[in-house]
Design an enzyme around this catalytic site. Structure first.
Site, PDB file in Angstrom:
ATOM      1  N   SER A 220     124.524 -17.951 128.700  1.00  0.00           N
ATOM      2  CA  SER A 220     125.409 -17.449 127.645  1.00  0.00           C
ATOM      3  C   SER A 220     125.562 -15.932 127.779  1.00  0.00           C
ATOM      4  CB  SER A 220     124.855 -17.858 126.277  1.00  0.00           C
ATOM      5  OG  SER A 220     125.800 -17.653 125.258  1.00  0.00           O
ATOM      6  N   ASP A 346     133.423 -26.481 125.977  1.00  0.00           N
ATOM      7  CA  ASP A 346     132.576 -25.481 125.326  1.00  0.00           C
ATOM      8  C   ASP A 346     133.413 -24.636 124.365  1.00  0.00           C
ATOM      9  OD1 ASP A 346     130.826 -23.472 124.592  1.00  0.00           O
ATOM     10  OD2 ASP A 346     130.278 -22.904 126.631  1.00  0.00           O
ATOM     11  N   HIS A 375     128.054 -26.111 124.788  1.00  0.00           N
ATOM     12  CA  HIS A 375     127.506 -24.790 125.084  1.00  0.00           C
ATOM     13  C   HIS A 375     126.005 -24.903 125.287  1.00  0.00           C
ATOM     14  CE1 HIS A 375     127.598 -20.431 125.229  1.00  0.00           C
ATOM     15  NE2 HIS A 375     126.583 -20.385 124.381  1.00  0.00           N
TER      16      HIS A 375
END
Length: 412
Positions: A220, A346, A375
């Site tokens: 991320s 996502d 995600h």
């Protein structure tokens, strides 16, 4: 991989056996009810096998990198079977922290000094029991970067440490300032655009074990920071390869996606509160420079960045910060092999913002896109406790970079 016919037959057989023993009453008797349930189950199974379980799309700017991945990372060519009862993106994202186990990892903490007088917390897993690399001086090192508010205790980080341990490698987790319990010594935290702390960490890791090869993986925001670092450093880095998971490539698009009503409710508000909690925890040192009360009233990540992050790092506007934080702009300058994994569903990194065309222009880049996964989800298997698709991609790529890295010296 298991064939579709095998999957279908096994699921139908097990379901039939269960229903014959458990289902007692149907709509017009057990026979009709059983037929309806079996019919629905068969239809759902067919839909799953046809529309949900798919091979990922592998995109690269050069044939050499693509062939390298197919040769040493077979997972890139295999069908990804998301957990059949929770393949939807939001469900994968929400359930992953609760479903996946947290392997037991004992870290050795180290605090290092930053140029501005602050301190950075590193958590080392030395893997002194490594059989394949018993010499600590040459034992390969994997640098791990967690997400926006993550630490070395996140389940996805612990899984990567476990995978690295199985390979015989050493790990070190770079915790962003102020998130892992250490005292904030200066009024500065972190952001995806600023890579100064990351550069300090990489230089320190290299000095600590000069003869050991180093690769890195970021998740991320950690992946965004790594990608921005590579875009700025070019070939001037000791990293042999990089893996990036669930990165947001265009911050404008990411924040816009997270501000949609459902995603704002499920994710945006929670992450904003986590960021505010960190600010509140370090209020004594931060309130000298920032309006903490105003920051604590932010309702979204964008508002938090407008009131805190962009100001802290000296950007004229929040748009200037978001532009600088978006890794998509620096991909053309990446000179180190970088494999990126994103899910097309996502909500943190919408599919239209995944940099397919930019990746095609750089032979050092490869992009793996799954249809599902959410995600940092990528759950697979009936009960996804032990490993995820992301874990398998990481393990195979890390091994390939460390053990076959000579093939990556010239990808042009």
């Amino acid at each position: 991989m298991i064939s579709l016919d095998f999957n279908f037959n096994i699921l139908t057989r097990d379901l039939s056996h269960y229903l014959e023993n458990q289902v007692k009453v149907g709509l017009f008797g057990s026979g009709v009810g059983l037929s309806l349930v079996l019919g629905f189950s068969a239809a759902y199974t067919c839909y799953y096998l046809i529309s949900v379980a798919k091979k990922p799309q592998l995109i690269s700017g050069g044939k050499n990198f693509c062939q390298f991945l197919r040769d040493h990372c077979p997972v890139v060519s295999e069908t990804y079977y998301p957990t059949f009862w929770c393949w939807e993106s939001r469900i994968q994202t929400l359930l992953r922290p609760f479903l996946t186990a947290k392997p037991r990892v004992v870290y050795r903490n180290e605090l290092i000094k930053a140029a501005d007088g602050g301190q950075i917390s590193l958590d080392w897993f030395d893997n002194d029991d490594s059989l394949s690399h018993p010499n600590p001086a040459t034992r390969p090192t994997v640098l791990l970067l967690p997400g926006l508010t993550g630490t070395s205790r996140e389940s996805y980080i612990l899984h990567m440490v476990q995978q690295s341990r199985d390979l015989g490698y050493r790990c070190v987790v770079f915790n962003n300032r102020g998130v892992s319990g250490e005292t904030l010594l200066t009024p500065r935290t972190y952001c995806a655009a600023n890579t100064e702390d990351l550069e300090t960490v990489i230089e320190h890791v290299q000095r600590t074990n000069e003869a050991a090869p180093i690769m890195a993986a970021g998740v991320s925001m950690g992946g965004m920071m790594l990608a921005n670092y590579l875009g700025r450093k070019g070939r001037k880095t000791c990293l042999k390869g990089v893996a990036v998971f669930s990165a947001g490539w265009d911050v404008f698009e990411c924040t816009a996606s997270l501000e949609k009503p459902l995603d704002r409710f499920l994710f945006n508000s929670y992450l904003t509160s986590c960021l505010q909690a960190s600010v509140h925890r370090h209020r004594p040192v931060l309130e000298k420079c920032y309006d903490i009360d105003h920051i604590m009233k932010a309702k979204t990540i964008r508002e938090f960045d407008e009131r805190f992050t962009s100001i802290m790092f000296g950007y004229p506007t929040n748009d200037d910060y978001y532009r600088d934080a978006s890794p998509i702009h620096g991909l053309k300058s990446v000179q180190v092999p970088m494999l990126c994994l994103n899910a097309a569903d996502d909500v943190f990194s919408p599919s239209h913002a995944i940099p397919v065309e930019a990746v095609k222009q750089n032979p050092n880049l490869a992009l793996l896109i799954t249809c599902h996964g959410g995600h940092i989800g990528f759950l697979e298997g009936l009960w996804p406790r032990r490993s995820t698709y992301m874990d398998r991609v990481f393990k195979q790529f890390a091994k390939a970079v460390i053990e076959h890295g000579n093939r990556l010296n010239d990808l042009s």
